[in-house]
Design a protein around this motif. Structure first.
Motif, PDB file in Angstrom:
ATOM      1  N   LEU A  93      27.911  -0.704  51.968  1.00  0.00           N
ATOM      2  CA  LEU A  93      28.351   0.397  52.830  1.00  0.00           C
ATOM      3  C   LEU A  93      29.585   1.109  52.287  1.00  0.00           C
ATOM      4  CD1 LEU A  93      27.815  -1.207  56.356  1.00  0.00           C
ATOM      5  CD2 LEU A  93      26.378   0.490  55.208  1.00  0.00           C
ATOM      6  N   ARG A  94      30.305   0.435  51.413  1.00  0.00           N
ATOM      7  CA  ARG A  94      31.487   1.055  50.807  1.00  0.00           C
ATOM      8  C   ARG A  94      31.126   1.942  49.615  1.00  0.00           C
ATOM      9  NH1 ARG A  94      35.423  -4.289  50.765  1.00  0.00           N
ATOM     10  NH2 ARG A  94      35.954  -4.278  52.998  1.00  0.00           N
ATOM     11  N   ILE A  95      29.875   1.851  49.135  1.00  0.00           N
ATOM     12  CA  ILE A  95      29.454   2.692  48.008  1.00  0.00           C
ATOM     13  C   ILE A  95      29.345   4.133  48.493  1.00  0.00           C
ATOM     14  CG2 ILE A  95      27.615   3.118  46.331  1.00  0.00           C
ATOM     15  CD1 ILE A  95      26.944   0.132  46.467  1.00  0.00           C
ATOM     16  N   SER A  96      29.947   5.045  47.761  1.00  0.00           N
ATOM     17  CA  SER A  96      30.023   6.438  48.229  1.00  0.00           C
ATOM     18  C   SER A  96      28.698   7.180  48.095  1.00  0.00           C
ATOM     19  CB  SER A  96      31.108   7.189  47.438  1.00  0.00           C
ATOM     20  OG  SER A  96      30.856   7.094  46.041  1.00  0.00           O
ATOM     21  N   SER A  97      27.981   6.986  46.997  1.00  0.00           N
ATOM     22  CA  SER A  97      26.742   7.752  46.771  1.00  0.00           C
ATOM     23  C   SER A  97      25.559   7.101  47.479  1.00  0.00           C
ATOM     24  CB  SER A  97      26.443   7.862  45.275  1.00  0.00           C
ATOM     25  OG  SER A  97      26.120   6.598  44.743  1.00  0.00           O
ATOM     26  N   SER A  98      24.681   7.927  48.030  1.00  0.00           N
ATOM     27  CA  SER A  98      23.480   7.411  48.703  1.00  0.00           C
ATOM     28  C   SER A  98      22.528   6.770  47.704  1.00  0.00           C
ATOM     29  CB  SER A  98      22.767   8.547  49.448  1.00  0.00           C
ATOM     30  OG  SER A  98      22.410   9.574  48.553  1.00  0.00           O
ATOM     31  N   GLU A  99      22.487   7.303  46.474  1.00  0.00           N
ATOM     32  CA  GLU A  99      21.619   6.717  45.440  1.00  0.00           C
ATOM     33  C   GLU A  99      22.080   5.310  45.087  1.00  0.00           C
ATOM     34  OE1 GLU A  99      20.207   7.551  40.828  1.00  0.00           O
ATOM     35  OE2 GLU A  99      21.391   9.057  41.899  1.00  0.00           O
ATOM     36  N   GLY A 100      23.400   5.137  44.998  1.00  0.00           N
ATOM     37  CA  GLY A 100      23.932   3.807  44.697  1.00  0.00           C
ATOM     38  C   GLY A 100      23.635   2.812  45.802  1.00  0.00           C
ATOM     39  N   ARG A 101      23.775   3.250  47.056  1.00  0.00           N
ATOM     40  CA  ARG A 101      23.460   2.368  48.183  1.00  0.00           C
ATOM     41  C   ARG A 101      21.983   1.992  48.175  1.00  0.00           C
ATOM     42  NH1 ARG A 101      26.990   5.865  51.036  1.00  0.00           N
ATOM     43  NH2 ARG A 101      25.215   7.037  51.884  1.00  0.00           N
ATOM     44  N   HIS A 102      21.120   2.967  47.894  1.00  0.00           N
ATOM     45  CA  HIS A 102      19.677   2.695  47.871  1.00  0.00           C
ATOM     46  C   HIS A 102      19.329   1.711  46.764  1.00  0.00           C
ATOM     47  CE1 HIS A 102      15.444   3.475  46.714  1.00  0.00           C
ATOM     48  NE2 HIS A 102      15.275   3.551  48.027  1.00  0.00           N
ATOM     49  N   ARG A 103      19.933   1.883  45.594  1.00  0.00           N
ATOM     50  CA  ARG A 103      19.655   0.971  44.484  1.00  0.00           C
ATOM     51  C   ARG A 103      20.118  -0.444  44.811  1.00  0.00           C
ATOM     52  NH1 ARG A 103      22.615   3.191  40.905  1.00  0.00           N
ATOM     53  NH2 ARG A 103      21.097   4.759  40.253  1.00  0.00           N
ATOM     54  N   ALA A 104      21.282  -0.548  45.440  1.00  0.00           N
ATOM     55  CA  ALA A 104      21.797  -1.873  45.799  1.00  0.00           C
ATOM     56  C   ALA A 104      20.916  -2.536  46.846  1.00  0.00           C
ATOM     57  CB  ALA A 104      23.232  -1.740  46.308  1.00  0.00           C
ATOM     58  N   PHE A 105      20.491  -1.786  47.866  1.00  0.00           N
ATOM     59  CA  PHE A 105      19.613  -2.345  48.893  1.00  0.00           C
ATOM     60  C   PHE A 105      18.273  -2.776  48.291  1.00  0.00           C
ATOM     61  CE2 PHE A 105      22.097  -0.372  52.478  1.00  0.00           C
ATOM     62  CZ  PHE A 105      22.245  -1.546  53.208  1.00  0.00           C
TER      63      PHE A 105
END
Length: 310
Positions: free
Chosen positions: A224-236
């Protein structure tokens, strides 16, 4: 006890209320068993042959595939022989081995899911130090620890169950030997074995689940602390496959061992799900959601076809 003859074999009664469905169940068991073997062997092939998959995550995934091959092999072959009309009996020693290896492999898988959750925690929360944290030595120690801990767990349970005398009846109300269906057959006080086995299984499952929960709590906070939505999606996406497998694993464990009331039909259905269906789903869950695995499988199969052609 002087007037009773010790039991030398048990009678497997199969899945309750399924009389007349033996051939349908045989096809069902065989299909999922073959799917489990082929799927997990392919995952193992991909992790061994592709240098891109020589990472801690795929090292543990390869271990999971090995256990998913052996876990249904403890119960499925005997059950399929029973469904074909072969012998419904299992020797006392065979029943002992079934119970030991069932809990040994099941507990190892439980520990392995916990280790995999820690691996995801290290990868997402400490990405720059990930390879230093999960170095080959640490991976080997964690893997050996899961084997040794599971061996102790299964040995304690098996000793508690089979140190009791069995002198009849000998009908096991399931398609394999497990604690809830074997203990009631003992002709002695089983309260200690019930309490210790319930506590043993409960503590192991609860401790592993809490560790997984703690890892994923930290993971979600970091994502949730990742700023970019792409980064959050990749992590999830890197965690979703493992989280799905964890939920599929813990659901049957809770229903079988940790609920107060017992139903022979429901227990059998849940154990079919746990023993036969779940191990066949893991390859699909991990391969369909991971481009690296699909690419490695494609390359390995193409190379195998070319080798056979030559």
């Amino acid at each position: 006890m002087r007037n009773h003859t010790p039991v030398t074999e048990f009678l497997l009664t199969g899945i309750p209320h399924t009389q007349g469905l033996e051939h349908v169940l045989f096809v069902f068991f065989l299909a999922f068993y073959l799917l489990t073997l082929v799927g997990n062997l392919l995952i193992l092939l991909a992790t061994l042959t592709s240098s891109n998959l020589h990472t801690p995550m795929f090292f543990f995934l390869g271990n999971l595939s090995v256990f998913d091959i052996f876990f249904p092999s403890v119960t499925s072959p005997k059950m399929m022989l029973y469904l074909l009309g072969q012998s419904q009996t299992i020797s006392y020693q065979g029943c002992t081995c079934q119970l030991f290896f069932y809990h040994f492999l099941g507990c190892t898988e439980c520990f392995l899911y916990t280790v995999m959750a820690y691996d995801r925690f290290a990868a997402i929360c400490h990405p720059l130090r990930y390879m230093a944290i999960m170095n080959p030595r640490v991976c080997a120690i964690l893997t050996l620890s899961t084997w040794m801990g599971s061996s102790v767990h299964a040995s304690v349970l098996t000793f508690l169950v089979f140190k009791l005398p069995y002198c009849g009846p000998k009908e096991v109300g399931n398609f394999f030997c497990d604690i809830p269906v074997v203990l009631p057959l003992a002709c002695a006080d089983t309260s200690l074995a019930h309490r210790v086995s319930f506590t043993n299984v409960g503590v192991v499952a609860l401790l592993c689940f809490l560790l997984v929960l703690a890892s994923y709590t930290r993971i979600i906070i970091s994502i949730l602390r990742i700023s970019s939505s792409e980064g959050r999606h990749r992590a999830f996406s890197t965690c979703s496959a493992h989280l799905t497998s964890v939920l599929l694993f813990y659901g049957p464990v809770v229903l079988i061992y940790l609920r107060p009331a017992s139903s022979s039909w429901l227990d059998s259905m849940v154990q079919v799900l746990n023993n036969i269906v779940n191990p066949s789903l893991n390859p699909l869950i991990y391969s369909l959601r991971n481009k690296d695995v699909k690419l490695a499988l494609r390359k390995a199969l193409i190379q195998g076809v070319r080798t056979c052609g030559v």
